[in-house]
Enzyme design. Structure first.
Site, PDB file in Angstrom:
ATOM      1  N   CYS A   2      39.688  42.375  22.324  1.00  0.00           N
ATOM      2  CA  CYS A   2      40.589  43.046  21.378  1.00  0.00           C
ATOM      3  C   CYS A   2      40.426  42.471  19.979  1.00  0.00           C
ATOM      4  O   CYS A   2      40.854  43.084  19.005  1.00  0.00           O
ATOM      5  CB  CYS A   2      42.035  42.899  21.843  1.00  0.00           C
ATOM      6  SG  CYS A   2      42.456  41.210  22.210  1.00  0.00           S
ATOM      7  N   HIS A  41      39.617  38.065  31.842  1.00  0.00           N
ATOM      8  CA  HIS A  41      41.080  37.912  31.834  1.00  0.00           C
ATOM      9  C   HIS A  41      41.669  37.847  33.247  1.00  0.00           C
ATOM     10  O   HIS A  41      42.456  36.956  33.562  1.00  0.00           O
ATOM     11  CB  HIS A  41      41.723  39.026  31.023  1.00  0.00           C
ATOM     12  CG  HIS A  41      41.212  39.072  29.627  1.00  0.00           C
ATOM     13  ND1 HIS A  41      41.198  37.952  28.821  1.00  0.00           N
ATOM     14  CD2 HIS A  41      40.657  40.060  28.900  1.00  0.00           C
ATOM     15  CE1 HIS A  41      40.673  38.264  27.658  1.00  0.00           C
ATOM     16  NE2 HIS A  41      40.333  39.541  27.690  1.00  0.00           N
TER      17      HIS A  41
HETATM   18  C1  LIG Z   1      36.499  46.067  22.146  1.00  0.00           C
HETATM   19  C2  LIG Z   1      37.630  46.021  23.130  1.00  0.00           C
HETATM   20  C3  LIG Z   1      38.945  45.951  22.672  1.00  0.00           C
HETATM   21  C4  LIG Z   1      40.003  45.912  23.580  1.00  0.00           C
HETATM   22  N1  LIG Z   1      41.288  45.827  23.092  1.00  0.00           N
HETATM   23  C5  LIG Z   1      42.316  45.729  23.970  1.00  0.00           C
HETATM   24  C6  LIG Z   1      43.644  45.559  23.494  1.00  0.00           C
HETATM   25  O1  LIG Z   1      43.908  45.508  22.280  1.00  0.00           O
HETATM   26  N2  LIG Z   1      44.641  45.475  24.419  1.00  0.00           N
HETATM   27  C7  LIG Z   1      44.403  45.527  25.755  1.00  0.00           C
HETATM   28  O2  LIG Z   1      45.344  45.419  26.564  1.00  0.00           O
HETATM   29  N3  LIG Z   1      43.139  45.654  26.240  1.00  0.00           N
HETATM   30  C8  LIG Z   1      42.102  45.763  25.376  1.00  0.00           C
HETATM   31  N4  LIG Z   1      40.826  45.904  25.857  1.00  0.00           N
HETATM   32  C9  LIG Z   1      40.594  45.969  27.300  1.00  0.00           C
HETATM   33  C10 LIG Z   1      40.462  44.578  27.897  1.00  0.00           C
HETATM   34  O3  LIG Z   1      39.530  43.809  27.200  1.00  0.00           O
HETATM   35  C11 LIG Z   1      40.057  44.690  29.361  1.00  0.00           C
HETATM   36  O4  LIG Z   1      41.055  45.424  30.024  1.00  0.00           O
HETATM   37  C12 LIG Z   1      39.911  43.322  29.986  1.00  0.00           C
HETATM   38  O5  LIG Z   1      38.791  42.671  29.452  1.00  0.00           O
HETATM   39  C13 LIG Z   1      39.758  43.394  31.499  1.00  0.00           C
HETATM   40  O6  LIG Z   1      39.603  42.116  32.003  1.00  0.00           O
HETATM   41  P1  LIG Z   1      38.907  41.865  33.395  1.00  0.00           P
HETATM   42  O7  LIG Z   1      38.907  40.405  33.604  1.00  0.00           O
HETATM   43  O8  LIG Z   1      39.516  42.728  34.439  1.00  0.00           O
HETATM   44  O9  LIG Z   1      37.432  42.445  33.263  1.00  0.00           O
HETATM   45  P2  LIG Z   1      36.230  42.133  32.274  1.00  0.00           P
HETATM   46  O10 LIG Z   1      36.733  41.726  30.951  1.00  0.00           O
HETATM   47  O11 LIG Z   1      35.326  43.315  32.340  1.00  0.00           O
HETATM   48  O12 LIG Z   1      35.520  40.871  32.921  1.00  0.00           O
HETATM   49  C14 LIG Z   1      34.781  40.931  34.094  1.00  0.00           C
HETATM   50  C15 LIG Z   1      33.909  39.697  34.202  1.00  0.00           C
HETATM   51  O13 LIG Z   1      33.156  39.751  35.405  1.00  0.00           O
HETATM   52  C16 LIG Z   1      31.838  39.262  35.154  1.00  0.00           C
HETATM   53  N5  LIG Z   1      30.959  39.820  36.175  1.00  0.00           N
HETATM   54  C17 LIG Z   1      30.772  41.136  36.451  1.00  0.00           C
HETATM   55  N6  LIG Z   1      29.909  41.285  37.488  1.00  0.00           N
HETATM   56  C18 LIG Z   1      29.550  40.041  37.875  1.00  0.00           C
HETATM   57  C19 LIG Z   1      28.690  39.545  38.905  1.00  0.00           C
HETATM   58  N7  LIG Z   1      28.062  40.369  39.743  1.00  0.00           N
HETATM   59  N8  LIG Z   1      28.542  38.211  39.006  1.00  0.00           N
HETATM   60  C20 LIG Z   1      29.194  37.375  38.169  1.00  0.00           C
HETATM   61  N9  LIG Z   1      30.016  37.786  37.192  1.00  0.00           N
HETATM   62  C21 LIG Z   1      30.199  39.112  37.051  1.00  0.00           C
HETATM   63  C22 LIG Z   1      31.546  39.760  33.751  1.00  0.00           C
HETATM   64  O14 LIG Z   1      30.500  39.031  33.151  1.00  0.00           O
HETATM   65  C23 LIG Z   1      32.889  39.584  33.067  1.00  0.00           C
HETATM   66  O15 LIG Z   1      33.008  38.315  32.479  1.00  0.00           O
HETATM   67  C24 LIG Z   1      39.746  45.945  24.963  1.00  0.00           C
HETATM   68  C25 LIG Z   1      38.414  46.007  25.414  1.00  0.00           C
HETATM   69  C26 LIG Z   1      37.368  46.051  24.529  1.00  0.00           C
HETATM   70  C27 LIG Z   1      35.962  46.099  25.036  1.00  0.00           C
END
Ligand SMILES: Cc1cc2nc3c(=O)[nH]c(=O)nc-3n(C[C@H](O)[C@H](O)[C@H](O)COP(=O)(O)OP(=O)(O)OC[C@H]3O[C@@H](n4cnc5c(N)ncnc54)[C@H](O)[C@@H]3O)c2cc1C
Length: 445
Positions: free
Chosen positions: A42, A10
């Protein structure tokens, strides 16, 4: 300007799309270790229960969509190390195994989080899964097909949603948590009582106040979860214990909290000028207590990702922080919360809080239908500042908590909330809005 982005769910997707919109000439490269982007976790529980049958509908972007924007889209590429001093990243192509270096002018760190997996004896048995990404969701759905007894460990939002999904699938479902109440971090007891009753009424076993000790197996797969108070049969176990920032890659190079969350300023800049970070790998400013907290939510991730792009060249638009506003639907109950719970606030030294709870019908009783709602306001006894709130109703009144989030963010008092102007129309509400009403109830306390 050469921009490298690490991680693309995200926060990464929001950052990339906005960078290309604002700086069409920027040369943007994204490295993502998975073969997909933008998966909405989610929706996992909804997909498991079959409410949302198509897992593909849980993606809102794709590697091709980014490539179409002119982004150098490197899927299944793992960033192995970052050298911030020399502005280089070392990357492994997970298909060919080839390793190479890349350079950047600006680095965007959107590494996200990873589930916390305590070391339990038997933790390496088969059919013990996590619930974080698309692959996990597919694994859970596949393994649930043959499972009769499912144990979910961790009764936060994710565990609770999955327990509901498994019960809906007809599984014997056990939800284990070491705490005495489900969702205890987000909701006070009046609210978790409603949700717990909904589970118990449907035969979901709530094993609360129980600590998992070990797993026992049969033929390499989990068969039993043993806790300090008993044991639970299990053909499938899902660990939902919490999340930690996935920032090992940058340890020692950027300022972090002790849990590894990257410290950023209100413009998403890290302790290094050309390195920006967003999403679950970062801290956020938590407004009710004016402190830095770790609040891994998609809402924070998309906002922060968008702000990275807006502040990439010069500080332009500030992040307003969070109230950690959240909502959940447990069976027919629509629940939402924002800011501090009373129990959470009481644990904070120096805070003297009170709370008031009312139960009211959402609209006049002369209307053909109306629905009861319970709403709570948490506030500072001395300053009278509103610090939190919760609502539950079988009607979806969750948006009240979004309004209350604005109230908290703008540091309004109970007295101001009691008298603030909200509309009245019998189709929707009463002359005193539920938010006015709960604040009025707090006036003389
Ligand atoms: C089951 C579930 C339900 C949820 N429900 C909600 C909800 O209803 N409402 C809400 O607000 N939030 C919800 N969340 C939380 C939300 O999904 C997270 O806050 C969100 O995914 C964060 O996004 P992000 O991009 O910061 O990190 P992440 O989603 O953790 O993405 C990080 C990305 O970095 C990549 N990555 C990591 N290290 C490396 C590397 N060294 N090299 C290359 N790529 C790498 C990973 O593969 C991943 O794709 C939920 C989470 C889960 C697990």
């Amino acid at each position: 300007m050469k921009v490298v982005v690490i991680g693309c769910t995200h926060a990464g997707t929001a950052a990339i799309v906005n960078v290309k919109q604002l700086y069409s000439d920027a040369e943007v490269t994204v490295y993502e270790r998975n073969n997909n982007i933008s998966f909405l976790s989610c929706g996992i529980a909804l997909n498991v229960s079959g409410v949302v049958p198509d897992a593909q509908s849980l993606f809102y972007s794709s590697p091709q969509a980014l490539a179409d924007l002119g982004v150098n889209t490197k899927m299944e590429h793992d960033v192995l190390s970052v050298d911030i001093k020399n502005k280089t990243v070392t990357v492994k192509d997970l298909n060919s195994g080839a390793e190479f270096d890349d350079t950047y002018d600006k680095l965007i760190v959107t590494l996200g989080s990873w589930p916390i997996v305590p070391k339990f004896e038997g933790g390496d048995l088969g059919n013990i899964t996590l619930s974080k990404n698309y692959y996990h969701s597919q694994e859970i759905i596949e393994k649930a097909k043959d499972a009769t007894n499912v144990v979910v460990i961790g009764a936060g939002y994710i565990g609770v949603e999955l327990a509901e999904a498994f019960e809906m699938l007809g599984k014997n479902t056990v939800l284990i948590d070491a705490e005495p109440r489900i969702m205890n971090k987000y909701l006070d007891k009046a609210y978790t009582d409603v949700a717990e009753k909904a589970f118990s009424d449907r035969g979901v076993k709530l094993a609360l106040g129980e600590k998992v000790v070990r797993f026992e197996g049969e033929d390499g797969n989990v068969a039993k979860v043993v806790t300090d108070k008993g044991e639970h049969q299990a053909d499938l176990v899902v660990l939902c214990i919490g999340f930690a920032p996935n920032t090992g890659l940058l340890k020692g190079q950027l300022d972090m909290l002790p849990n590894g969350a990257i410290v950023i300023d209100e413009y998403m800049q890290t302790s290094e000028p050309d390195v920006f970070a967003a999403g679950d790998c970062c801290v956020v400013s938590y407004n009710p207590t004016s402190e830095k907290r770790y609040v891994p939510l998609a809402t924070n991730a998309v906002r922060m990702g968008t702000l990275v792009a807006r502040n990439l060249v010069k500080p332009t638009l500030k992040y307003l922080g969070t109230q950690s506003t959240s909502g959940i639907k447990i069976y027919e109950h629509n629940i939402a919360a924002t800011g501090l719970t009373e129990e959470g606030a009481n644990r904070i030294e120096g805070l003297d809080v009170a709370s008031v709870t009312i139960t009211e019908n959402d609209r006049p009783e002369f209307m053909p239908t109306y629905e009861a709602a319970t709403i709570t306001l948490v506030y500072d006894k001395t300053t009278r500042r509103v610090l939190g709130g919760q609502i539950v109703s079988d009607k979806d009144l969750t948006q009240y908590m979004n309004t209350l989030s604005v109230v908290i963010q703008n540091e309004m008092t109970v007295e101001e909330l009691a008298m603030v102007d909200f509309f009245f129309q019998p189709h929707f509400n009463k002359p005193w809005s539920l938010l006015n009403a709960v604040a009025l109830a707090a006036l003389d306390k």
